[in-house]
Design a protein around this motif. Sequence first.
Motif, PDB file in Angstrom:
ATOM      1  N   ASP A 250      57.363   1.715  28.785  1.00  0.00           N
ATOM      2  CA  ASP A 250      58.746   2.028  29.407  1.00  0.00           C
ATOM      3  C   ASP A 250      59.416   1.018  30.162  1.00  0.00           C
ATOM      4  O   ASP A 250      60.611   1.296  30.427  1.00  0.00           O
ATOM      5  CB  ASP A 250      58.230   3.327  30.734  1.00  0.00           C
ATOM      6  N   ASP A 251      58.643   0.170  30.262  1.00  0.00           N
ATOM      7  CA  ASP A 251      59.470  -1.044  31.250  1.00  0.00           C
ATOM      8  C   ASP A 251      60.032  -2.227  30.455  1.00  0.00           C
ATOM      9  O   ASP A 251      59.934  -3.313  30.750  1.00  0.00           O
ATOM     10  CB  ASP A 251      58.686  -1.351  32.479  1.00  0.00           C
ATOM     11  N   SER A 252      60.032  -2.159  29.203  1.00  0.00           N
ATOM     12  CA  SER A 252      60.106  -3.356  28.329  1.00  0.00           C
ATOM     13  C   SER A 252      61.557  -4.083  28.592  1.00  0.00           C
ATOM     14  O   SER A 252      61.631  -5.117  28.448  1.00  0.00           O
ATOM     15  CB  SER A 252      60.094  -2.807  26.797  1.00  0.00           C
ATOM     16  N   TRP A 253      62.551  -3.266  29.179  1.00  0.00           N
ATOM     17  CA  TRP A 253      63.645  -3.896  29.646  1.00  0.00           C
ATOM     18  C   TRP A 253      63.632  -5.021  30.690  1.00  0.00           C
ATOM     19  O   TRP A 253      63.988  -6.081  30.637  1.00  0.00           O
ATOM     20  CB  TRP A 253      64.757  -2.920  29.974  1.00  0.00           C
ATOM     21  N   LEU A 254      62.454  -4.720  31.511  1.00  0.00           N
ATOM     22  CA  LEU A 254      62.138  -5.733  32.695  1.00  0.00           C
ATOM     23  C   LEU A 254      61.536  -6.816  32.114  1.00  0.00           C
ATOM     24  O   LEU A 254      61.787  -8.141  32.668  1.00  0.00           O
ATOM     25  CB  LEU A 254      61.350  -4.931  33.609  1.00  0.00           C
ATOM     26  N   ILE A 255      60.859  -6.817  30.934  1.00  0.00           N
ATOM     27  CA  ILE A 255      59.811  -7.808  30.419  1.00  0.00           C
ATOM     28  C   ILE A 255      61.271  -8.648  29.620  1.00  0.00           C
ATOM     29  O   ILE A 255      61.019  -9.895  29.658  1.00  0.00           O
ATOM     30  CB  ILE A 255      58.834  -7.242  29.242  1.00  0.00           C
ATOM     31  N   LEU A 256      62.048  -7.998  29.143  1.00  0.00           N
ATOM     32  CA  LEU A 256      62.947  -8.836  28.421  1.00  0.00           C
ATOM     33  C   LEU A 256      63.724  -9.566  29.250  1.00  0.00           C
ATOM     34  O   LEU A 256      63.988 -10.819  29.072  1.00  0.00           O
ATOM     35  CB  LEU A 256      63.879  -7.880  27.483  1.00  0.00           C
ATOM     36  N   MET A 257      64.042  -8.945  30.475  1.00  0.00           N
ATOM     37  CA  MET A 257      64.910  -9.789  31.457  1.00  0.00           C
ATOM     38  C   MET A 257      63.947 -11.041  32.043  1.00  0.00           C
ATOM     39  O   MET A 257      64.594 -12.005  32.529  1.00  0.00           O
ATOM     40  CB  MET A 257      65.418  -8.842  32.370  1.00  0.00           C
ATOM     41  N   ALA A 258      62.715 -10.808  32.260  1.00  0.00           N
ATOM     42  CA  ALA A 258      61.890 -11.650  32.630  1.00  0.00           C
ATOM     43  C   ALA A 258      61.801 -12.827  31.876  1.00  0.00           C
ATOM     44  O   ALA A 258      61.811 -14.110  32.176  1.00  0.00           O
ATOM     45  CB  ALA A 258      60.510 -11.129  32.999  1.00  0.00           C
ATOM     46  N   ILE A 259      61.630 -12.625  30.625  1.00  0.00           N
ATOM     47  CA  ILE A 259      61.497 -13.755  29.443  1.00  0.00           C
ATOM     48  C   ILE A 259      63.208 -14.596  29.517  1.00  0.00           C
ATOM     49  O   ILE A 259      63.152 -15.689  29.369  1.00  0.00           O
ATOM     50  CB  ILE A 259      61.188 -13.085  28.038  1.00  0.00           C
ATOM     51  N   ILE A 260      64.171 -13.683  29.537  1.00  0.00           N
ATOM     52  CA  ILE A 260      65.517 -14.480  29.644  1.00  0.00           C
ATOM     53  C   ILE A 260      65.384 -15.464  31.046  1.00  0.00           C
ATOM     54  O   ILE A 260      65.612 -16.461  30.734  1.00  0.00           O
ATOM     55  CB  ILE A 260      66.786 -13.558  29.635  1.00  0.00           C
ATOM     56  N   ALA A 261      65.040 -14.823  31.903  1.00  0.00           N
ATOM     57  CA  ALA A 261      65.119 -15.660  33.149  1.00  0.00           C
ATOM     58  C   ALA A 261      64.155 -16.946  33.007  1.00  0.00           C
ATOM     59  O   ALA A 261      64.837 -17.988  33.388  1.00  0.00           O
ATOM     60  CB  ALA A 261      64.770 -14.959  34.247  1.00  0.00           C
ATOM     61  N   ILE A 262      63.106 -16.755  32.366  1.00  0.00           N
ATOM     62  CA  ILE A 262      62.031 -17.764  32.328  1.00  0.00           C
ATOM     63  C   ILE A 262      62.616 -18.818  31.593  1.00  0.00           C
ATOM     64  O   ILE A 262      62.507 -20.118  31.574  1.00  0.00           O
ATOM     65  CB  ILE A 262      60.661 -17.299  31.899  1.00  0.00           C
ATOM     66  N   THR A 263      63.136 -18.455  30.155  1.00  0.00           N
ATOM     67  CA  THR A 263      63.849 -19.309  28.963  1.00  0.00           C
ATOM     68  C   THR A 263      64.937 -20.199  29.744  1.00  0.00           C
ATOM     69  O   THR A 263      65.344 -21.344  29.450  1.00  0.00           O
ATOM     70  CB  THR A 263      64.163 -18.781  27.973  1.00  0.00           C
ATOM     71  N   VAL A 264      65.775 -19.493  30.467  1.00  0.00           N
ATOM     72  CA  VAL A 264      67.144 -19.937  31.256  1.00  0.00           C
ATOM     73  C   VAL A 264      66.666 -21.100  32.157  1.00  0.00           C
ATOM     74  O   VAL A 264      67.023 -22.249  32.365  1.00  0.00           O
ATOM     75  CB  VAL A 264      67.994 -18.996  31.692  1.00  0.00           C
ATOM     76  N   CYS A 265      65.482 -20.944  32.902  1.00  0.00           N
ATOM     77  CA  CYS A 265      64.954 -21.849  33.723  1.00  0.00           C
ATOM     78  C   CYS A 265      64.433 -23.187  33.268  1.00  0.00           C
ATOM     79  O   CYS A 265      64.673 -24.217  33.568  1.00  0.00           O
ATOM     80  CB  CYS A 265      63.790 -21.130  34.720  1.00  0.00           C
TER      81      CYS A 265
END
Length: 402
Positions: A250-265
């Motif tokens: 149900d919270d896959s969108w949070l996982i997606l945004m976490a991965i985006i934040a990690i890769t941008v860093c």
Amino acid sequence: MDVFFAEWVSLFLRWFHVIAGIAWIGASFYFIWLDNHLTDPPQWKKDAGIGGDLWAVHGGGFYEVAKYKVGPKAMPDKLHWFKWEAYTTWITGMLLLTWVYYFGAQAYLIDPNVMPLSTGRAIAYGLGFLLAGWVIYDALCRTKLVESRWFGPVIFVIGGGFAWLLTHTFSGRGAFIHMGALIGTIMVANVFFKIIPGQRKMVAAVARGEMPDPKPGLTGKQRSVHNNYFTLPVIFLMISNHYPMTYQGDDSWLILMAIIAITVCVRHYFNLAHRGVRQPAYLVAAGIAFVLMAAILSWPEATPTTTESTAHSESTIEVMADSEALTLVQTRCATCHSAQPTDSLFPSAPSGVVLDDLAQIERWAGRIEQRAVVTRDMPFLNRTDMTDDERIALGHWLKQRF
């Protein structure tokens, strides 16, 4: 349509898309690296209008690279453009999206448990998300916000909104791939509508013997930097369909945004490092965040209690006989994972996983448990209607048997 023909088309488009993407992302990495490594040139170069230069050695030779502040006094006979890498990546990506997710919408894109959609409606939503994403991003880039340090956080929050909408509209796999398509569309639109037209204006001015207006070049550089930060997220989203633990739940969108934040860093660390600014905190933070995310996603979940039978503790569950387990796997899993699949969607066993007998089940026991019992993304979109009770019973049998 013959399923083998469909698979060959998919292979060709995916292969072509990856090759083009490597060329485009490689060019993005190189030119941002180049800009960040330019040094103050000698006076005679400054007098010629050069703003920065560098020396490099590669392939058995030395290279001297110079960048003009605005433009040369006259156009060279041969000028290299970098655009078809971007266009080809997007075109092949859209063809692949259409071939796999739009022609196969009922299998890959639509999840009735998320939102019951017709094929036409799902495709319209998908294309609408891509268009809306570009319009919103471009509108923000036309405001003063783009010069502010708040531009990135605002884009991230809006991206989170799109991620939430996508995961509440499509299957997890379909949502992630559309987020990748959205970012890729923004990137290629930057090239098509901003970077290349700006460069054409500068080239035309030099050809007329005029001093080019620097504004189109500055806008193009700004959009190129944005594209550079989008590269690592889009690479993950291109391969995300192989890792269902990221898009299931149900919270896959949070996982997606976490991965985006990690890769941008990670990308930000290297962009700073190219300018001689070392801030390892970005890499450390990204690494810690990734490990925490993996730990959270791997944490054992409570046993489902949807029926009276599943409420019992594992110790009270009667272990199935081998024959019962084999029948269950053949009924729920081997329609696809067989030497001769009966599911029309798969002409051959996905990933080479064949489950026709107990020896083969033992070989793949770990993957069966992970995909059918833990992440529950298999059977694919639960096409064979595997129940929670069956998943629990299968998991218990696998632990006891292997």
